[in-house]
Design a protein around this motif. Structure first.
Motif, PDB file in Angstrom:
ATOM      1  N   THR B 218       0.849  -1.186   0.000  1.00 49.42           N
ATOM      2  CA  THR B 218       0.000   0.000   0.000  1.00 49.42           C
ATOM      3  C   THR B 218       0.890   1.243   0.000  1.00 49.42           C
ATOM      4  N   ASP B 219       0.607   2.177  -0.914  1.00 49.05           N
ATOM      5  CA  ASP B 219       1.315   3.463  -0.886  1.00 49.05           C
ATOM      6  C   ASP B 219       0.689   4.318   0.201  1.00 49.05           C
ATOM      7  N   ILE B 220       1.512   4.814   1.117  1.00 47.10           N
ATOM      8  CA  ILE B 220       0.999   5.669   2.187  1.00 47.10           C
ATOM      9  C   ILE B 220       1.896   6.904   2.286  1.00 47.10           C
ATOM     10  N   ASP B 221       1.305   8.090   2.323  1.00 45.05           N
ATOM     11  CA  ASP B 221       2.064   9.332   2.506  1.00 45.05           C
ATOM     12  C   ASP B 221       1.532  10.085   3.712  1.00 45.05           C
ATOM     13  N   PHE B 222       2.446  10.707   4.439  1.00 40.49           N
ATOM     14  CA  PHE B 222       2.075  11.655   5.490  1.00 40.49           C
ATOM     15  C   PHE B 222       2.735  12.976   5.125  1.00 40.49           C
ATOM     16  N   MET B 223       2.005  14.084   5.205  1.00 45.00           N
ATOM     17  CA  MET B 223       2.594  15.352   4.810  1.00 45.00           C
ATOM     18  C   MET B 223       2.164  16.482   5.749  1.00 45.00           C
ATOM     19  N   PHE B 224       2.958  17.556   5.743  1.00 47.27           N
ATOM     20  CA  PHE B 224       2.615  18.719   6.560  1.00 47.27           C
ATOM     21  C   PHE B 224       3.131  19.976   5.881  1.00 47.27           C
ATOM     22  N   LEU B 225       2.564  21.116   6.309  1.00 50.29           N
ATOM     23  CA  LEU B 225       3.053  22.432   5.861  1.00 50.29           C
ATOM     24  C   LEU B 225       2.937  23.389   7.033  1.00 50.29           C
ATOM     25  N   THR B 226       4.006  24.113   7.297  1.00 50.67           N
ATOM     26  CA  THR B 226       3.984  25.108   8.361  1.00 50.67           C
ATOM     27  C   THR B 226       4.872  26.279   7.931  1.00 50.67           C
ATOM     28  N   GLY B 227       4.754  27.407   8.607  1.00 53.49           N
ATOM     29  CA  GLY B 227       5.668  28.501   8.271  1.00 53.49           C
ATOM     30  C   GLY B 227       5.038  29.869   8.156  1.00 53.49           C
ATOM     31  N   GLY B 228       3.721  29.967   8.053  1.00 51.77           N
ATOM     32  CA  GLY B 228       3.117  31.288   8.140  1.00 51.77           C
ATOM     33  C   GLY B 228       2.418  31.797   6.900  1.00 51.77           C
ATOM     34  N   SER B 229       2.816  31.372   5.707  1.00 50.43           N
ATOM     35  CA  SER B 229       2.129  31.890   4.514  1.00 50.43           C
ATOM     36  C   SER B 229       0.703  31.366   4.455  1.00 50.43           C
ATOM     37  N   LYS B 230       0.539  30.150   4.932  1.00 53.49           N
ATOM     38  CA  LYS B 230      -0.800  29.594   5.103  1.00 53.49           C
ATOM     39  C   LYS B 230      -0.855  29.019   6.510  1.00 53.49           C
ATOM     40  N   THR B 231      -2.059  28.784   7.014  1.00 59.29           N
ATOM     41  CA  THR B 231      -2.137  28.198   8.352  1.00 59.29           C
ATOM     42  C   THR B 231      -1.593  26.776   8.313  1.00 59.29           C
ATOM     43  N   ASN B 232      -1.177  26.261   9.466  1.00 56.58           N
ATOM     44  CA  ASN B 232      -0.581  24.920   9.517  1.00 56.58           C
ATOM     45  C   ASN B 232      -1.558  23.875   8.997  1.00 56.58           C
ATOM     46  N   ARG B 233      -1.030  22.902   8.266  1.00 59.88           N
ATOM     47  CA  ARG B 233      -1.893  21.841   7.748  1.00 59.88           C
ATOM     48  C   ARG B 233      -1.148  20.508   7.712  1.00 59.88           C
ATOM     49  N   TYR B 234      -1.898  19.439   7.879  1.00 60.63           N
ATOM     50  CA  TYR B 234      -1.334  18.087   7.941  1.00 60.63           C
ATOM     51  C   TYR B 234      -2.212  17.180   7.091  1.00 60.63           C
TER      52      TYR B 234
END
Lengths: 360, 431
Positions: B218-234
């Motif tokens: 099974t292909d599984i990905d976990f991702m996140f984005l942080t830093g201020g240009s957009k609100t934090n997301r997971y």
């Protein structure tokens, strides 16, 4: 002094013994476990590889050497992978059962344990697996290509009107279950790549920008070719020899073996193959791809044996025709087949957009 | 007339190309590795729009234009895709130039889709710097976890090809056992004046990452984005083959403190902040007769509720009535400007179904693929449906004829789009 005819006769006899010698050499190494419903070798093969009551273990000569109870026959979960581990610890190299669970197949592959799905009597199944036919098939695979290699192929679809459509691919393969192909031309397909890692298959299209998991039966190019033509694994990895045709006295003089192959699992592209193998070279000359009901899907012809160097001598052209595509023909031409080892990481989804960097 | 003349020329040329093909040979120069490689395509894409003059978006965008029933548009595109390799270093650029003739006259736009340098010291590690697409997610029509990509058009998902300026790397490791592959992709994304300034708030250095596992096939990905240009997301996604002809996939994303801006029927603008959880579930199924079904359900928690959309459409109607009676277009401009960014997305609401059915080579016609694509808005019961014919039988030439019909009641998403239908031909020649 040997006459020229005698020398030729001796060479032919020696060559025809190659598979038998190879077979004998592997006999000691093989250890075969058969899922059984009882402790008796004449009992039927169990249809539950993970939860069968017994495993009967045979040596490479087909002699029963051990009967073991399956410690995981009543396991609530994970029976398949635990049974595979148990058998691997016992040094088993081949497992036979009527059906296998996906997790057990996966665990056996991880342990490099081969497996066969067979029905019927335990002893008969062992004889089938140890048959010279299967040994010939393994030898044939190695003669067709090294275990790990790179090659270039041109695929040509020829339509009834004579119009041709050509594709050029760069292919890399490692072991029994890792193969990737990158399209170099035509321009409309350039950069497209496919990866097969065991039963997993992905397609990368530059315009889409990411690898997409595809069903293994999906065709990655139009026309007569399908994925199994482009990302073929070893024949012995996907099929086993159900029967080697008994030749009549007259046919004894024939220079071909005729093998009847059956797919190990339902996921393999063709249910059955009928394969004509040259006795001298142990290379295929013709293969008929058949459905379960023996309906002909396509015929593959191996032609123009060529020396690619580094002891790789094999057909350089494969022609295919199919009653399903009347009047159409497809041709595959090989070039630059070269032994080469690759890191396992090459055969990963993340690496797919970088396959071009492997070309030297 | 001009359109047919151009088409006739193109078809004649393509037949000529096919007939001029050489006899087969496998010349080793064909596989020679060249340091500089340039390819791409030329495209001609005429589009005919059937306008819905009573729709809200027609009133909003074309209120001061002519009252024609149809509109033509002619698009000419040249895409150049080039790379240069030396040792472990590779430079790669994709430049796209569009010429468009529409009711506004001729326009031209050249965009650098991608332009980056890669270092590939081994198969386990690579490093990239420059403008690049990352294309996260497993969904075909929508990707709620594509935190660093531009939104794609579900009707033509391949169109979103412009990336952002990033610094990224891939670390890959293979194993024996149930976990076959592990890879990690860290990404740095600067958002400053003139660099990625259309991504979000400027003056921020954003950090994102994606971990990929091939676990139990099974292909599984976990991702996140942080830093201020957009609100934090997971987020996470997965994809797996259930059988050799049946695949399932899904995505799940959490956005902290999502800010939604919406307008009520009186034109007052509101802001709402909440945590948004979006998800997508999909499948791909291939029948024995080579029919492929792609089906997806998408819940977009950042989308508008039905009542919010009704308010928006009511405000446009009000603005249009004011314009008709007094010639004052200030309300329409407000609807366009104040809330425009939020309402400009391809799919505005919360729950959608997507279905694409394509048939490979029916009636034994090689290289011919007809398909049908439908997008259904579950919330307001409006939908779009589009039959499509694709032919790739001529070397390097791709012909696609696509029609889209938009159907919906008053104050529904597809009912209020400015077009009722659209027919487009795409002739693309690869070189």
């Amino acid at each position: 002094m040997f006459t020229r005819q005698k020398r030729l006769f001796l060479i032919l006899v020696t060559l025809s013994l190659v598979p038998v010698i190879a077979y004998a050499a592997q006999k000691d190494a093989a250890k075969i476990a058969v899922a059984s419903n009882s402790k008796n070798a004449t009992s039927s093969i169990s249809n539950k590889a993970g939860k069968c009551p017994y495993y009967l273990i045979f040596d490479g000569t087909g002699e029963l050497i051990e009967v073991v109870g399956n410690p995981y026959k009543d396991a609530q979960s994970g029976a398949g992978s635990q049974t595979a581990g148990f058998l691997a610890d016992k040094g088993v190299t081949v497992v036979i059962a009527e059906t296998f669970g996906e997790k057990m197949i996966e665990a056996m592959r991880s342990n490099s344990t081969d497996y066969f799905q067979l029905r019927g009597i335990v002893l008969d199944a062992v004889k089938t697996v140890l048959s010279p036919g299967n040994q010939i098939l393994m030898k044939l695979d190695r003669n067709l290509n090294p275990e790990s290699y790179e090659s270039y192929r041109k695929l040509i679809n020829i339509e009834p009107g004579g119009r041709k459509r050509e594709y050029v691919l760069f292919t890399v393969k490692k072991g029994a279950d890792k193969v990737a192909a990158l399209f170099l031309s035509p321009a409309s397909e350039k950069g497209r790549s496919t990866l097969r890692l065991d039963e997993n298959m992905w397609l990368y299209i530059p315009n889409v920008g990411k690898p997409v998991r595809i069903t293994s039966l999906q065709s990655v190019v139009g026309g007569v070719f399908n994925n199994s033509d482009i990302l073929r694994l070893d024949y012995a990895a996907e099929y086993f020899v159900e029967k080697m045709e008994k030749l009549s006295d007259k046919e004894e003089l024939s220079d071909k073996y005729v093998l009847h192959l059956k797919a190990k699992t339902k996921t393999v592209a063709y249910d059955k193959l009928k394969m004509w193998v040259d006795k001298d070279t142990i290379l295929p000359t013709r293969i008929e791809c058949l459905t379960e009901a023996s309906m002909l899907i396509k015929t593959i012809y191996y032609k123009k044996t060529e020396d690619f160097g580094d002891k790789i001598v094999r057909p350089s052209v494969i022609e295919t025709d199919s009653p399903l595509y009347k009047g159409y023909k497809s041709v595959m031409i090989f070039a630059k087949i070269k032994k080469r080892t690759f890191e396992d990481e090459v055969f990963t989804l993340t690496f797919m957009p970088n396959l071009e960097s492997l070309r030297q | 007339m001009r359109l047919w003349a151009i088409l006739a020329i193109l078809l004649t040329l393509s037949c000529g190309i096919a007939l001029a093909e050489e006899e087969y040979s496998f010349d080793l120069s064909e596989i020679e590795e060249k340091p500089l490689d340039i390819g791409g395509y030329l495209e001609f894409r005429p589009v005919l729009f059937g306008l819905d003059k009573n729709s809200a978006l027609h009133k909003l965008k074309l209120y001061n234009r002519g009252k024609e029933n149809t509109r033509e548009e002619y698009n000419f595109t040249a895409l150049l895709d080039g790379s240069y390799k030396k040792g472990i270093t590779e430079f790669h650029a994709i430049v796209n130039t569009d010429f468009k003739k529409s009711y506004l006259g001729w326009s031209e736009e050249t965009t650098l889709y991608e332009g980056y340098m890669s270092l590939k010291p081994s198969s386990m590690f690579n490093f990239n710097i420059g403008k690049k697409t990352l294309k996260w997610g497993k969904g075909y029509a929508w990707n709620p976890v594509a935190f660093l990509d531009r939104p794609k058009d579900p009707e033509d998902p391949e169109l979103a090809r412009e990336g952002f300026v990033v610094i990224s790397a891939d670390y890959i490791k293979s194993f024996d056992g149930p976990l076959k592959t592990f890879s990690f992709t860290p990404v740095l994304m600067p958002v400053y004046d003139h660099i990625n300034d259309d991504f979000g708030k400027i003056n921020s250095l954003n950090f994102a990452g994606k971990m990929y596992l091939l676990l139990y096939d099974t292909d599984i990905d976990f991702m996140f984005l942080t830093g201020g240009s957009k609100t934090n997301r997971y987020g996470m996604d997965f994809s797996r083959n259930i059988t050799s002809n049946f695949e399932i996939h899904g995505e799940l994303s959490f956005i902290n403190d999502h800010k939604k801006r919406f307008i009520n029927s009186d034109g007052a603008v509101f802001n709402k902040q909440y945590d948004a959880t979006s998800y997508l579930l999909g499948l791909r199924y291939l029948t024995k007769s080579d029919t492929t079904y792609i089906f997806e359900y998408f819940h977009d928690a950042t989308g508008f509720a039905e009542s919010e959309m009704e308010d928006y459409f009511s405000f446009i109607d009000k603005g249009y009535d004011t314009y008709l009676t007094s010639g004052d277009d200030s309300l329409l401009k407000k609807a366009s400007n104040v809330a425009g960014g939020n309402y400009n997305r391809k799919n505005l609401m919360r729950d959608y179904l997507y279905l694409r059915v394509s048939q490979k080579e029916p009636f034994d016609i090689l290289y011919f693929t007809p398909s049908l694509t439908g997008i259904f808005n579950i919330n307001d019961k409006s939908f779009s449906i589009g039959p499509e014919l694709l032919y790739t039988g001529i070397k390097n030439l791709e012909l696609r004829l696509k029609t889209t019909f938009l159907v919906g009641d008053s104050h529904t998403e597809f009912g209020e789009k400015q077009n009722d239908c659209r027919i487009e031909l795409r002739v693309r020649y690869y070189f």
